[in-house]
Design a protein around this motif. Structure first.
Motif, PDB file in Angstrom:
ATOM      1  N   ASP A   1       4.816   7.083   8.660  1.00  0.00           N
ATOM      2  CA  ASP A   1       5.824   6.175   8.112  1.00  0.00           C
ATOM      3  C   ASP A   1       6.200   6.517   6.676  1.00  0.00           C
ATOM      4  N   SER A   2       5.392   7.348   6.033  1.00  0.00           N
ATOM      5  CA  SER A   2       5.669   7.746   4.662  1.00  0.00           C
ATOM      6  C   SER A   2       6.686   8.881   4.643  1.00  0.00           C
ATOM      7  N   THR A   3       7.593   8.837   3.697  1.00  0.00           N
ATOM      8  CA  THR A   3       8.614   9.890   3.601  1.00  0.00           C
ATOM      9  C   THR A   3       8.244  10.957   2.586  1.00  0.00           C
ATOM     10  N   ALA A   4       7.126  10.795   1.899  1.00  0.00           N
ATOM     11  CA  ALA A   4       6.689  11.772   0.904  1.00  0.00           C
ATOM     12  C   ALA A   4       5.191  11.608   0.680  1.00  0.00           C
ATOM     13  N   SER A   5       4.610  12.533  -0.033  1.00  0.00           N
ATOM     14  CA  SER A   5       3.203  12.474  -0.385  1.00  0.00           C
ATOM     15  C   SER A   5       3.072  12.749  -1.878  1.00  0.00           C
ATOM     16  N   PRO A   6       2.119  12.139  -2.577  1.00  0.00           N
ATOM     17  CA  PRO A   6       1.044  11.294  -2.062  1.00  0.00           C
ATOM     18  C   PRO A   6       1.497   9.859  -1.800  1.00  0.00           C
ATOM     19  N   MET A   7       0.635   9.137  -1.067  1.00  0.00           N
ATOM     20  CA  MET A   7       0.909   7.765  -0.679  1.00  0.00           C
ATOM     21  C   MET A   7      -0.371   6.953  -0.831  1.00  0.00           C
ATOM     22  N   VAL A   8      -0.237   5.702  -1.252  1.00  0.00           N
ATOM     23  CA  VAL A   8      -1.394   4.802  -1.258  1.00  0.00           C
ATOM     24  C   VAL A   8      -0.985   3.452  -0.682  1.00  0.00           C
ATOM     25  N   THR A   9      -1.989   2.669  -0.321  1.00  0.00           N
ATOM     26  CA  THR A   9      -1.755   1.320   0.185  1.00  0.00           C
ATOM     27  C   THR A   9      -1.970   0.299  -0.919  1.00  0.00           C
ATOM     28  N   ILE A  10      -1.265  -0.815  -0.806  1.00  0.00           N
ATOM     29  CA  ILE A  10      -1.406  -1.885  -1.783  1.00  0.00           C
ATOM     30  C   ILE A  10      -1.086  -3.214  -1.094  1.00  0.00           C
ATOM     31  N   ALA A  11      -1.848  -4.252  -1.408  1.00  0.00           N
ATOM     32  CA  ALA A  11      -1.596  -5.580  -0.844  1.00  0.00           C
ATOM     33  C   ALA A  11      -1.147  -6.509  -1.958  1.00  0.00           C
ATOM     34  N   THR A  12      -0.048  -7.207  -1.768  1.00  0.00           N
ATOM     35  CA  THR A  12       0.455  -8.137  -2.790  1.00  0.00           C
ATOM     36  C   THR A  12       0.114  -9.583  -2.458  1.00  0.00           C
ATOM     37  N   THR A  13      -0.196  -9.845  -1.173  1.00  0.00           N
ATOM     38  CA  THR A  13      -0.585 -11.193  -0.739  1.00  0.00           C
ATOM     39  C   THR A  13      -1.727 -11.083   0.266  1.00  0.00           C
ATOM     40  N   ARG A  14      -2.377 -12.211   0.488  1.00  0.00           N
ATOM     41  CA  ARG A  14      -3.370 -12.311   1.555  1.00  0.00           C
ATOM     42  C   ARG A  14      -3.151 -13.625   2.288  1.00  0.00           C
ATOM     43  N   GLY A  15      -3.431 -13.600   3.583  1.00  0.00           N
ATOM     44  CA  GLY A  15      -3.309 -14.807   4.379  1.00  0.00           C
ATOM     45  C   GLY A  15      -2.084 -14.797   5.271  1.00  0.00           C
TER      46      GLY A  15
END
Length: 416
Positions: free
Chosen positions: A183-197
């Motif tokens: 799903d990424s269009t380039a590298s590098p890539m990381v994950t991040i969460a802005t909300t929980r629940g």
């Protein structure tokens, strides 16, 4: 205390359809919020290490404590590395979704596991380490433990009331250049969460048990500061927002998009959303902030099945949201679950017809497996030779294969 939080070889890449590789965000979050102890995150999978190299590193590190994260699919691997860590003299701690919903089951995997953390550990991991160091034997909420041959299970699933009380990870020494997914269009890539629940009640999902139904948010300043740092320091241009539902809080989403536009960095992002929450204003805001794709869980083309699993939406609303995204120029990655209660040849064909109607940029058909802690897993489901609702695994496999073949997106083996 010397603490090693480990993502073992293959723990991520072996369990994704395309060998995708993500940073161990949960372990990184714990490390970022633990002070006064030497806490290191070892992403052996991200480093592409083999088992022997990883074992040697553990032995050389001499950890007092080893932490592992568990899901329903990775328990055998967790067992292996818990045993390895115990043989190295470490206290073994296991957290993650599976530990949260089934602590007894996790303990029973191997006697090498000493403690199980239920829920979010960023705050009470510090207290746990302090207690170990001070040799205090008292119960900390959310932590279950093995006492000789008996298990002490704490019923509390710990959730942090205000995410502003904790720090977001900035990825430290992670092998960021190796993280990727289709799903990424380039590298590098990381994950991040802005909300929980997540407040929704989808019968196949265990997320509300793990993260709660109340929506909690990191501050926009903390999110943007982290993105700016990771982008500038590590050259990251791709971010995967792993919120359960990125569109869950309209005000938060608009603030996030507006702030992303202001920092003027050449970044792009993708995430998870509900199609029935998409309108033109949201789509426009997302596109202008750099969103190139959203994953939409359609689950089924049958309204009866959607109703039976408490999806809480209609086929028409799903179609509308997907069409709005298409017009805005945002890719749609759409997922269907094959084998939900009431599934038949007819309902599978309805899903196939809906997929052909939408023509998403990416398409996924997955087998239904009741996740521990989900409403459907808690029901007494009728089975037949290991299948669900009278449907065998082989039959569901054939339906998945048929769906991929008829939609022209490859086969069950090749993926979408």
């Amino acid at each position: 205390m010397r603490v090693l939080l480990i993502q073992p070889p293959g723990l991520c890449s072996d369990f994704t359809r395309n060998g995708s590789l993500y940073p161990p965000l949960g372990l990184l979050q714990i490390a970022a919020n633990t002070k006064n102890h030497l806490v290191e995150v070892l992403d052996a999978d991200g480093l592409r290490w083999d088992n022997e190299t990883t074992k040697n590193y553990i032995a050389d590190f001499h950890p007092d404590v080893v932490g592992l994260s568990s899901t329903a699919y990775t328990l055998e691997m967790v067992k292996e590395w818990a045993d390895i860590s115990k043989s190295a003299g470490a206290i073994v701690v296991v957290g993650g979704p599976q530990a949260t919903v089934d602590p007894v089951g996790v303990f029973n995997v191997t006697s090498s596991i000493d403690y199980v953390f239920r829920g979010e550990a960023e705050q009470h991991f510090q207290f746990f380490l302090d207690s170990l160091e001070q040799k205090k034997d008292h119960i900390i909420s959310g932590i279950s433990q093995r006492r000789k041959n008996e298990l002490s299970i704490d019923p509390l699933i710990h959730q942090i009331s205000e995410l502003s009380d904790i720090t977001m990870s900035r990825y430290g020494k992670m092998p960021i250049g190796n993280y990727w997914c289709p799903d990424s269009t380039a590298s590098p890539m990381v994950t991040i969460a802005t909300t929980r629940g997540c407040p929704h009640k989808c019968g196949f999902c265990s997320s509300p048990i793990v993260s709660g139904r109340k929506i909690r948010r990191f501050s926009i300043n903390e999110i943007i500061s982290t993105i700016e740092y990771v982008s500038t320091k590590h050259g990251v241009r791709q971010f995967s927002f792993v919120d359960d539902v990125l569109t869950i809080n309209r005000k938060h989403l608009f603030q996030l998009c507006a702030s992303l536009k202001k920092i003027s960095l050449d970044i792009s992002f993708f995430g998870n959303a509900r199609a029935d929450q998409i309108d033109e204003e949201i789509a426009t805001s997302l596109k202008s902030a750099g969103c190139h794709q959203l994953y939409l869980g359609f689950e089924s083309g049958s309204q009866d099945i959607l109703d039976s699993v408490s999806k809480g939406t209609s086929i028409e609303k799903l179609v509308y949201g997907a069409e709005v995204l298409r017009k805005a120029g945002i890719g749609r990655s759409i997922g269907f679950i094959i084998g939900l209660p009431g599934e038949s040849e007819e309902t599978v064909r309805k899903s196939i017809q809906l997929a052909k109607r939408i023509k998403p940029e990416r398409l996924q058909f997955t087998k239904f497996t009741p996740l521990p802690g989900s409403p459907l897993a808690n029901k007494k489901l009728s089975t037949n030779h290991g299948g669900f609702h009278g449907k065998t695994y082989d039959q569901i496999d054939r339906w998945v294969d048929m769906a991929y073949a008829e939609c022209g997106y490859g086969s069950l083996e090749n993926g979408a």
